[in-house]
Design a protein around this motif. Sequence first.
Motif, PDB file in Angstrom:
ATOM      1  N   MET A   1       0.831  -1.197   0.000  1.00 18.04           N
ATOM      2  CA  MET A   1       0.000   0.000   0.000  1.00 18.04           C
ATOM      3  C   MET A   1       0.869   1.252   0.000  1.00 18.04           C
ATOM      4  SD  MET A   1      -2.680   1.462   2.872  1.00 18.04           S
ATOM      5  CE  MET A   1      -1.345   1.810   4.031  1.00 18.04           C
ATOM      6  N   LEU A   2       1.911   1.271   0.852  1.00 17.23           N
ATOM      7  CA  LEU A   2       2.795   2.436   0.887  1.00 17.23           C
ATOM      8  C   LEU A   2       3.482   2.647  -0.453  1.00 17.23           C
ATOM      9  CD1 LEU A   2       4.608   2.226   4.370  1.00 17.23           C
ATOM     10  CD2 LEU A   2       2.602   3.579   3.729  1.00 17.23           C
ATOM     11  N   LEU A   3       3.932   1.565  -1.065  1.00 15.93           N
ATOM     12  CA  LEU A   3       4.592   1.671  -2.366  1.00 15.93           C
ATOM     13  C   LEU A   3       3.636   2.192  -3.435  1.00 15.93           C
ATOM     14  CD1 LEU A   3       6.692  -1.638  -2.372  1.00 15.93           C
ATOM     15  CD2 LEU A   3       7.557   0.702  -2.157  1.00 15.93           C
ATOM     16  N   ALA A   4       2.377   1.742  -3.370  1.00 14.27           N
ATOM     17  CA  ALA A   4       1.381   2.189  -4.346  1.00 14.27           C
ATOM     18  C   ALA A   4       1.083   3.676  -4.177  1.00 14.27           C
ATOM     19  CB  ALA A   4       0.098   1.373  -4.197  1.00 14.27           C
ATOM     20  N   LYS A   5       1.029   4.149  -2.928  1.00 18.17           N
ATOM     21  CA  LYS A   5       0.798   5.577  -2.687  1.00 18.17           C
ATOM     22  C   LYS A   5       2.003   6.403  -3.143  1.00 18.17           C
ATOM     23  CE  LYS A   5      -1.449   6.707   1.162  1.00 18.17           C
ATOM     24  NZ  LYS A   5      -1.825   6.776   2.584  1.00 18.17           N
ATOM     25  N   GLN A   6       3.212   5.869  -2.927  1.00 17.29           N
ATOM     26  CA  GLN A   6       4.402   6.549  -3.418  1.00 17.29           C
ATOM     27  C   GLN A   6       4.367   6.659  -4.939  1.00 17.29           C
ATOM     28  OE1 GLN A   6       7.906   4.481  -1.986  1.00 17.29           O
ATOM     29  NE2 GLN A   6       7.185   4.519   0.122  1.00 17.29           N
ATOM     30  N   GLN A   7       3.902   5.584  -5.607  1.00 17.34           N
ATOM     31  CA  GLN A   7       3.870   5.593  -7.063  1.00 17.34           C
ATOM     32  C   GLN A   7       2.885   6.627  -7.595  1.00 17.34           C
ATOM     33  OE1 GLN A   7       5.914   4.288  -9.161  1.00 17.34           O
ATOM     34  NE2 GLN A   7       4.781   5.150 -10.884  1.00 17.34           N
ATOM     35  N   VAL A   8       1.769   6.848  -6.886  1.00 18.87           N
ATOM     36  CA  VAL A   8       0.819   7.892  -7.288  1.00 18.87           C
ATOM     37  C   VAL A   8       1.509   9.251  -7.262  1.00 18.87           C
ATOM     38  CG1 VAL A   8      -1.274   9.135  -6.607  1.00 18.87           C
ATOM     39  CG2 VAL A   8      -1.247   6.642  -6.570  1.00 18.87           C
ATOM     40  N   VAL A   9       2.231   9.517  -6.188  1.00 17.56           N
ATOM     41  CA  VAL A   9       2.944  10.794  -6.060  1.00 17.56           C
ATOM     42  C   VAL A   9       4.004  10.922  -7.141  1.00 17.56           C
ATOM     43  CG1 VAL A   9       4.485  12.131  -4.581  1.00 17.56           C
ATOM     44  CG2 VAL A   9       2.491  10.997  -3.591  1.00 17.56           C
ATOM     45  N   ASN A  10       4.763   9.850  -7.373  1.00 19.53           N
ATOM     46  CA  ASN A  10       5.840   9.900  -8.365  1.00 19.53           C
ATOM     47  C   ASN A  10       5.297  10.048  -9.786  1.00 19.53           C
ATOM     48  OD1 ASN A  10       7.818   9.617  -6.406  1.00 19.53           O
ATOM     49  ND2 ASN A  10       7.886   7.402  -6.562  1.00 19.53           N
ATOM     50  N   ALA A  11       4.188   9.360 -10.093  1.00 21.98           N
ATOM     51  CA  ALA A  11       3.605   9.458 -11.432  1.00 21.98           C
ATOM     52  C   ALA A  11       3.046  10.861 -11.672  1.00 21.98           C
ATOM     53  CB  ALA A  11       2.501   8.404 -11.603  1.00 21.98           C
ATOM     54  N   HIS A  12       2.467  11.462 -10.632  1.00 25.01           N
ATOM     55  CA  HIS A  12       1.979  12.845 -10.721  1.00 25.01           C
ATOM     56  C   HIS A  12       3.155  13.785 -11.004  1.00 25.01           C
ATOM     57  CE1 HIS A  12       0.082  16.512  -8.513  1.00 25.01           C
ATOM     58  NE2 HIS A  12      -0.179  16.565  -9.809  1.00 25.01           N
ATOM     59  N   LYS A  13       4.257  13.594 -10.279  1.00 25.50           N
ATOM     60  CA  LYS A  13       5.441  14.434 -10.478  1.00 25.50           C
ATOM     61  C   LYS A  13       6.013  14.243 -11.876  1.00 25.50           C
ATOM     62  CE  LYS A  13       7.020  14.665  -5.648  1.00 25.50           C
ATOM     63  NZ  LYS A  13       8.094  14.250  -4.704  1.00 25.50           N
ATOM     64  N   ASP A  14       6.050  13.001 -12.335  1.00 27.03           N
ATOM     65  CA  ASP A  14       6.627  12.716 -13.649  1.00 27.03           C
ATOM     66  C   ASP A  14       5.815  13.363 -14.760  1.00 27.03           C
ATOM     67  OD1 ASP A  14       8.466  11.536 -15.406  1.00 27.03           O
ATOM     68  OD2 ASP A  14       7.184   9.782 -15.695  1.00 27.03           O
ATOM     69  N   TRP A  15       4.490  13.229 -14.664  1.00 25.49           N
ATOM     70  CA  TRP A  15       3.614  13.804 -15.696  1.00 25.49           C
ATOM     71  C   TRP A  15       3.665  15.330 -15.682  1.00 25.49           C
ATOM     72  CZ3 TRP A  15      -2.008  15.182 -14.671  1.00 25.49           C
ATOM     73  CH2 TRP A  15      -2.587  15.735 -15.819  1.00 25.49           C
ATOM     74  N   ILE A  16       3.362  15.934 -14.536  1.00 22.73           N
ATOM     75  CA  ILE A  16       3.315  17.395 -14.479  1.00 22.73           C
ATOM     76  C   ILE A  16       4.703  17.994 -14.669  1.00 22.73           C
ATOM     77  CG2 ILE A  16       2.803  19.387 -13.010  1.00 22.73           C
ATOM     78  CD1 ILE A  16       0.371  18.043 -14.260  1.00 22.73           C
ATOM     79  N   GLY A  17       5.731  17.323 -14.168  1.00 24.48           N
ATOM     80  CA  GLY A  17       7.087  17.808 -14.392  1.00 24.48           C
ATOM     81  C   GLY A  17       7.408  17.883 -15.879  1.00 24.48           C
ATOM     82  N   SER A  18       6.961  16.877 -16.629  1.00 20.25           N
ATOM     83  CA  SER A  18       7.195  16.893 -18.076  1.00 20.25           C
ATOM     84  C   SER A  18       6.359  17.982 -18.744  1.00 20.25           C
ATOM     85  CB  SER A  18       6.864  15.527 -18.685  1.00 20.25           C
ATOM     86  OG  SER A  18       5.463  15.290 -18.752  1.00 20.25           O
ATOM     87  N   ILE A  19       5.146  18.214 -18.243  1.00 26.27           N
ATOM     88  CA  ILE A  19       4.304  19.290 -18.792  1.00 26.27           C
ATOM     89  C   ILE A  19       4.983  20.646 -18.581  1.00 26.27           C
ATOM     90  CG2 ILE A  19       2.126  20.538 -18.499  1.00 26.27           C
ATOM     91  CD1 ILE A  19       1.670  17.936 -19.894  1.00 26.27           C
ATOM     92  N   VAL A  20       5.537  20.851 -17.391  1.00 23.54           N
ATOM     93  CA  VAL A  20       6.210  22.117 -17.088  1.00 23.54           C
ATOM     94  C   VAL A  20       7.417  22.311 -17.999  1.00 23.54           C
ATOM     95  CG1 VAL A  20       7.543  23.354 -15.328  1.00 23.54           C
ATOM     96  CG2 VAL A  20       5.407  22.215 -14.699  1.00 23.54           C
ATOM     97  N   ARG A  21       8.213  21.256 -18.175  1.00 22.56           N
ATOM     98  CA  ARG A  21       9.410  21.375 -19.007  1.00 22.56           C
ATOM     99  C   ARG A  21       9.044  21.596 -20.475  1.00 22.56           C
ATOM    100  NH1 ARG A  21      10.674  17.060 -15.743  1.00 22.56           N
ATOM    101  NH2 ARG A  21      10.498  15.552 -17.452  1.00 22.56           N
TER     102      ARG A  21
END
Length: 330
Positions: free
Chosen positions: A226-246
């Motif tokens: 469960m903790l790993l899955a919640k971490q992945q949600v945060v990381n996937a959000h960062k990866d997507w929006i980070g790429s949008i910003v760049r």
Amino acid sequence: MEKKKNDVRLNKSLRDVYIKDARRFLESQTNNPKYQAFLESRENCRTRIDEAFKTATAVVERRFNPTDVADLRRLQNKYTTVDSVGKDSCFYMAVVDDKGKDVIEDDEDGDKRSKSKHFDFNLKGNLNGSEYNRQKDFAHAWYREEMKANGLNPDCNIEHTGNQNNPHLSQHQNANSDWLKGSSGSSSNYVQKWNEDFALDIIGTGGCRSRAIPCTESEYATFEMMLLAKQQVVNAHKDWIGSIVRATNVIADSIKAMKYKSEVDALAKEFKWEPNVAINKTFGTALTINPASVKSMANEILGYTMKPTREEKIKLAKIALNNHLQKQVA
């Protein structure tokens, strides 16, 4: 680029509007693989949270018999001096062997300790098993669409990476927190909802009811997943929006170098982007910008896999053939 009659000359305000609309356009592309990964991470997380809570219910009720809980609650309601049972949604779980003894492991410093972690089902609960490491990133990712629809910025932490002292970041964070707690126009107190939806009866007093609840290795693994899955949600959000910003920055740099609307139109055509921008002024000539190059850079950042066109394949094949023939001659 050929000069167009009555072309619109860009100023800073108009460029800023185009850049903002470019960001909107990039976010709207649902075929973006990073966006798809973000959605999949949330779906997987829903499953992992449900599995973990089902397991936690079994573990907690095995440790604190529901009949005993009911008896203590009756006495607690009868005698105001009794405070021995309550609901909680965060739990210390400790792995024990088949004889009930603590399982010992090496920590990151090489020291021996019992195999235990703090598993928090709260919306702002920790993602690493530490009781004191509460965070907001998961909530921003989980309720992103609802927050955006209410004029909030759930991407603020990602946008201000490396600039945590920006006063605008604090304003966004405070507004987000108020909304998640049911203030600032929110119709629901999401923080309270998660706390109540994942609450279980615990016997004890103090922080997290002052207990370490014994569980098996497999149960502990379910909580960690469960903790790993919640971490992945945060990381996937960062990866997507980070790429949008760049990618937006790449487009922004190009637009800032443009002088006329016709250049932005050419860039928008390359992206199949229809800018939602009001134009008021009309005059001027244009300089040359390569829209295809801008799109190529943005696509690489956004994670799209670009397939070569038929013409490009033929060109590459000819180059490969020529290289082969030259080697044969040599």
